[in-house]
Design a protein around this motif. Structure first.
Motif, PDB file in Angstrom:
ATOM      1  N   VAL A   1      42.029   0.296 -40.812  1.00 57.55           N
ATOM      2  CA  VAL A   1      42.405  -0.175 -39.922  1.00 57.55           C
ATOM      3  C   VAL A   1      44.636   0.343 -40.013  1.00 57.55           C
TER       4      VAL A   1
ATOM      5  N   ARG B   1      43.104  -0.020 -31.562  1.00 55.75           N
ATOM      6  CA  ARG B   1      43.667  -0.592 -33.450  1.00 55.75           C
ATOM      7  C   ARG B   1      42.314  -1.671 -32.734  1.00 55.75           C
TER       8      ARG B   1
ATOM      9  N   ALA C   1      39.164  -1.099 -34.318  1.00 53.06           N
ATOM     10  CA  ALA C   1      39.373  -1.416 -35.983  1.00 53.06           C
ATOM     11  C   ALA C   1      39.167  -2.421 -36.563  1.00 53.06           C
ATOM     12  N   GLY C   2      39.814  -3.766 -35.977  1.00 48.55           N
ATOM     13  CA  GLY C   2      39.889  -4.648 -36.527  1.00 48.55           C
ATOM     14  C   GLY C   2      38.138  -5.428 -36.005  1.00 48.55           C
TER      15      GLY C   2
ATOM     16  N   HIS D   1      41.139 -10.450 -38.025  1.00 45.84           N
ATOM     17  CA  HIS D   1      41.358  -8.857 -38.031  1.00 45.84           C
ATOM     18  C   HIS D   1      42.255  -8.341 -36.728  1.00 45.84           C
TER      19      HIS D   1
END
Length: 174
Positions: free
Chosen positions: A96, A9, A12-13, A173
């Motif tokens: 995301v 995660r 992805a940010g 993010h």
């Protein structure tokens, strides 16, 4: 939440943050500089960024099991940095959201990936995401180097994970 899921995660940010920063710089160069032939795996900033956008669409399609497969490569390349910025931002948001929706058990689930002449291969979601993030980092680095040959300084892209060194744009993010 496992460390592996949390890591994906965050990646992805980080991916969205780094693309945002890179596109801020790319949108400041002229169209001639954007499409100019340069040394790299792909012959220009424009072609390298189109490649990243294509590969993101390919893998997210496989991860979500949407069924488009190699047909995602039939989309015409975008011509300007602004067009690509918009398309990549949307793609990053989708990635995301996908990662935010994952559970622990999803990481080991395998998904089909059409590899053309090599047939359909299966790979885990976790490994596919790791590969996708590495792919993005690899080609962003090439664009970063190509930008050094323009009038726009390449941006710092690694100010995301460390709290004491985090760029203010990274916060949204996280």
């Amino acid at each position: 939440m496992s460390t592996a899921l949390q890591h994906l995660r965050l990646m992805a940010g980080n991916n969205a943050y780094a693309n945002e920063r890179l596109y801020q710089a790319c949108c400041r160069i002229s169209q001639a500089e954007f499409k100019a032939e340069r040394t790299g795996f792909f012959p220009s900033i424009r072609e390298t960024l189109n490649h990243n956008w294509e590969v993101d669409r390919y893998y997210l399609d496989a991860l979500r099991e949407d069924g488009k497969g190699l047909a995602v490569y039939e989309t015409p390349h975008l011509q300007t940095a602004e067009e690509l910025r918009s398309a990549q931002t949307w793609q990053d948001q989708q990635l995301v959201l996908f990662c935010d929706g994952l559970s622990e058990t999803d990481l080991d689930r395998s998904v089909a990936q059409d590899r053309g002449n090599n047939g359909v291969m299966r790979e885990t979601i976790g490994n596919t995401l790791l590969h996708l993030f590495q792919h993005q980092i690899h080609h962003r680095g090439q664009v970063h180097a190509m930008l050094a040959g323009t009038g726009v300084a390449p941006p710092q892209l690694d100010e995301f994970f460390l709290e004491f060194d985090r760029h203010s744009a990274a916060e949204k993010h996280m």
